[in-house]
Design an enzyme around this catalytic site. Structure first.
Site, PDB file in Angstrom:
ATOM      1  N   LEU A 350     -17.734 -30.333  38.058  1.00 36.90           N
ATOM      2  CA  LEU A 350     -18.092 -29.944  36.690  1.00 36.90           C
ATOM      3  C   LEU A 350     -17.104 -28.948  36.117  1.00 36.90           C
ATOM      4  O   LEU A 350     -16.899 -28.883  34.902  1.00 36.90           O
ATOM      5  CB  LEU A 350     -19.494 -29.335  36.671  1.00 36.90           C
ATOM      6  N   GLY A 351     -16.513 -28.140  36.971  1.00 37.60           N
ATOM      7  CA  GLY A 351     -15.580 -27.127  36.497  1.00 37.60           C
ATOM      8  C   GLY A 351     -14.931 -26.406  37.657  1.00 37.60           C
ATOM      9  O   GLY A 351     -15.314 -26.566  38.816  1.00 37.60           O
ATOM     10  N   GLY A 353     -13.033 -22.499  38.879  1.00 37.96           N
ATOM     11  CA  GLY A 353     -12.860 -21.081  38.593  1.00 37.96           C
ATOM     12  C   GLY A 353     -12.073 -20.443  39.715  1.00 37.96           C
ATOM     13  O   GLY A 353     -11.686 -21.090  40.689  1.00 37.96           O
ATOM     14  N   GLY A 354     -11.824 -19.137  39.578  1.00 35.56           N
ATOM     15  CA  GLY A 354     -11.061 -18.436  40.582  1.00 35.56           C
ATOM     16  C   GLY A 354     -11.735 -18.414  41.944  1.00 35.56           C
ATOM     17  O   GLY A 354     -11.086 -18.284  42.960  1.00 35.56           O
ATOM     18  N   PHE A 355     -13.078 -18.547  41.974  1.00 30.90           N
ATOM     19  CA  PHE A 355     -13.791 -18.499  43.238  1.00 30.90           C
ATOM     20  C   PHE A 355     -13.985 -19.881  43.847  1.00 30.90           C
ATOM     21  O   PHE A 355     -14.367 -20.013  44.989  1.00 30.90           O
ATOM     22  CB  PHE A 355     -15.174 -17.847  43.045  1.00 30.90           C
ATOM     23  N   GLY A 356     -13.801 -20.921  43.095  1.00 35.25           N
ATOM     24  CA  GLY A 356     -13.995 -22.249  43.639  1.00 35.25           C
ATOM     25  C   GLY A 356     -14.464 -23.211  42.575  1.00 35.25           C
ATOM     26  O   GLY A 356     -14.383 -22.948  41.379  1.00 35.25           O
ATOM     27  N   VAL A 358     -17.337 -26.045  40.883  1.00 36.47           N
ATOM     28  CA  VAL A 358     -18.762 -26.293  40.668  1.00 36.47           C
ATOM     29  C   VAL A 358     -18.962 -27.804  40.621  1.00 36.47           C
ATOM     30  O   VAL A 358     -18.256 -28.510  39.904  1.00 36.47           O
ATOM     31  CB  VAL A 358     -19.269 -25.656  39.361  1.00 36.47           C
ATOM     32  N   ASP A 469     -19.228 -10.643  35.397  1.00 33.34           N
ATOM     33  CA  ASP A 469     -18.331 -11.707  34.939  1.00 33.34           C
ATOM     34  C   ASP A 469     -18.899 -12.401  33.700  1.00 33.34           C
ATOM     35  O   ASP A 469     -19.067 -13.620  33.679  1.00 33.34           O
ATOM     36  CB  ASP A 469     -18.081 -12.719  36.058  1.00 33.34           C
TER      37      ASP A 469
END
Length: 663
Positions: A350-351, A353-356, A358, A469
């Site tokens: 789905l998307g 980000g810097g952490f991983g 989704v 965040d």
């Protein structure tokens, strides 16, 4: 005349005739010029680069295409479609990508193994280049302002794209589906320019689906200043220290009309880098089959089959420690999460980000749709404390919070399971849906929804929860256009009345309070700062920092203060609203956003005060203008007086980069 000479003459005349007939409309054929590392396979496959490092390759249609009727005229409409594949030498490490190119020449000299084979360090950005390109970039280059290592961009004379977006496509329902450019899959790209509307549209999609109605990128711009009357069209690519094979499998082009549909049944086969290894393994098995006795072969098969079963079983082993029993209702098995996301398949993303990433998932036990965030655990915090916090957050219940259903831990990974929001993030509505514009009423309601959620986290729960965040990407929209604050992967807990402990800096650049970058201490006030930036972003419809904006508009907050000082603060409101907004509410949101994002923490209001201001009782302080324009808080300590000059980006440890989707 000798038969051989007759044949050569006939071939020349056929070639010449085809050149004139097809100069403004053609499909993938043999009339191509090849340069650098590129070559044409007899099967019809075009290969732009190979596994050689720092190489460039170009393939152009050998005849120029007439784009203008006369010198100084307007560029005609044109359309092109091509199918491509990028196969990296090493999985996930691409280098560098490819581009569809409109160039003054069919030879690009002086372009080394870099810059996608289009430019070099001296001519990058020169207006004399007259190059228009659509890049498919698989390396994140900060010098070019790349948003990530998997994006599509519109380039004019430079790799600093004028428009860019992460690779993917929009379904007919408006849902964004991510695509991975460098996993070896065959994908199709459409590039269409409307010469009347002066609009360039770029659409990416897998070859198995019809062309999406909504383009991935749209740029309303007259291309006439950048193009000559006749130009060459083709492809360019390059490799760096890591390499990829860049293939073009089919291609069509047309001016003043839609390019011909590509025949998927006739696509050439893509060679894989491990084909020879596979053949070697097959040969080895043939030898073993001939030399081993039936009993020996059977024994080998039993051992191999048993090893496979053991490996599959170990994959889903769960280690439940005694202290985790108290969090039992919130823990999902890895096997269930793995099945829910179809093995974390790329098409379920789905998307990012810097952490991983989704992933979208469906829980096998209940058929419930969920969103699963897959993150690497931060070793600086004990797993037990982290899980305890996640379990606490899982007990939160508020209409404007995305519900955290539970967690799963597997090896060095944590997986957070949330309610699935079908309309996606607010970020998508603001920046990725060209035909979708939020009304002022919707924006103001979203602001109130997020404020209500933060007020609950800061002041209404039994413990203080600091989100850390807050940004549009972490605000999700449900089917009724209600906003819900989500993504608690960075959240911190502390008891009422106690200060949170200093920790490593976490958050997104552009939304981080100055004192957080300096001292590493998150607080409710740093959340308020991020919420203030969020308010400005919603009202103005642009990101906090825009590198391509005029210098006096690059930093959103500073620009708004300048306009306020000139008595025209409403000039910063999103132009897409076409002045269809409530003046009093717009002024309130802009001024409150500046108030909340003040450089000095002591100036910022609490979320309870923010809620009151949004409800109109009381009004904002009368002296707010002087406080904001002073840029300092009188009487504050040196620790409190944080200025933009003190806020050195080089000193930050940022866990998720602030990026603009416009490159």
């Amino acid at each position: 005349m000798m038969p051989g000479l007759v044949m050569l003459v006939l071939l020349f005349l056929l070639n010449l005739a085809s050149s004139y007939i097809n100069q403004n409309e053609f499909s993938f054929n043999g009339y191509l010029s090849v340069e650098g590392a590129a070559w044409l396979d007899p099967s019809g496959l075009l290969k732009l680069t190979n596994t050689s490092v720092r190489q460039g390759g170009h393939i152009f249609y050998k005849n120029p295409v007439q784009f203008k009727n006369s010198t100084g005229g307007s560029v005609s409409s044109f359309s092109t479609a091509f199918i491509f594949a990028i196969v990296p030498e090493y999985p996930r490490l691409g280098g560098h990508g490819l581009a569809f190119v409109i160039s003054p020449n069919d030879e690009i000299s002086g372009a080394p193994g870099g810059y996608l084979g289009l430019f070099n360090a001296t001519n990058q950005g020169n207006s004399s280049n007259h190059i228009v390109a659509i890049e498919l970039d698989t390396v994140k280059n900060s010098d070019c302002g790349d948003i990530d290592d998997n994006h599509v961009g519109i380039d004019i004379n430079s790799l600093q794209s004028v428009r860019s977006a992460s690779a993917g496509y929009f379904t007919d329902e408006g849902e964004f589906k991510s695509l991975d450019l460098k996993n070896g899959d065959t994908l199709q790209l459409w590039v269409e320019y409307n010469g009347v509307e002066k609009q360039l549209d770029v659409t990416l999609h897998p070859i198995g689906i019809s062309k999406p109605k909504t383009p991935l990128l749209s740029w309303k711009k007259d291309l006439s200043p950048y193009m000559y009357e006749s130009m060459f069209v083709g492809f360019s690519s390059s490799t760096g220290l890591f390499t990829s094979s860049h293939y073009i499998l089919a291609w069509s082009f047309k001016t003043n009309g839609k390019a011909e549909e590509l025949d998927l049944s006739r696509l050439p086969k893509i060679p894989r880098l491990n084909d020879e290894n596979t053949r070697g393994i097959k040969q080895l098995w043939r030898i073993l089959a001939l030399t081993l006795s039936l009993t020996g072969l059977t024994l080998v098969l039993v051992v191999v089959f048993g090893a496979v079963l053991i490996s599959r079983k170990k994959r889903f082993i769960e280690i439940l420690e005694d202290w985790e029993v108290q969090y039992g209702p919130h823990r999902f098995s890895y096997k269930d999460v793995f099945k829910a996301t179809k093995g974390f398949k790329e098409k379920e993303v789905l998307g990012r980000g810097g952490f991983g990433r989704v992933y979208k998932g469906v829980l096998p036990s209940s058929n419930m749709q969920v969103a699963v965030k897959r993150i690497s655990h931060d070793s600086r915090q004990g797993m037990r404390e982290f899980v305890a916090e996640i379990a606490t957050i899982g007990r939160l219940r508020h209409p404007n919070l995305v519900r955290l259903l539970g967690y799963c831990r597997h090896k060095h990974e944590l997986l957070l399971v949330y309610d699935y929001m079908p309309k996606g993030s607010l970020d998508k509505f603001l920046y990725h849906l060209p035909n979708c514009n939020l009304s002022w009423t919707q924006r103001f309601k979203i602001i109130k929804d997020v404020a209500s959620a933060l007020f609950y986290l800061h002041q209404q729960w039994v413990q203080v929860i600091i989100h850390r965040d807050i940004k549009p990407a972490n605000v999700l929209i449900d089917s009724d256009m209600n906003a819900k604050l989500g993504d608690f992967g960075l959240a911190k807990l502390c008891d009422l009345g106690n200060d949170p402990q200093t920790s490593h800096v976490a958050g997104t650049f552009g939304y981080m309070a100055p004192e957080l970058a300096r001292a590493g201490k998150a607080s409710t006030s740093t959340d308020v700062y991020a919420f203030g930036v969020f308010l400005l972003e919603i009202a103005c419809g642009r990101r906090p920092i825009e590198a391509r904006a005029p210098p006096d508009e690059a930093f959103l907050a500073d620009w708004i203060v300048d306009c306020w000082d000139k008595g025209d603060i409403l000039a910063t409101v999103d132009g897409r609203l076409e002045k269809n907004f409530v003046v009093q509410e717009a002024e309130l949101v802009l001024k409150l956003g500046l108030f909340c994002s003040h450089l000095v923490a002591a100036v910022r209001p609490s979320m309870s005060s923010v809620i009151s201001y949004l409800d109109g009782v009381p009004s904002l302080p009368d002296d707010l203008s002087s406080v904001m324009k002073a840029r300092e808080f009188p009487g504050g300590s040196n620790d409190e007086l944080i200025t933009a000059e003190n806020n050195s980006i080089n000193s930050l440890t940022i866990t998720e980069s602030f990026v603009s989707h416009g490159r």
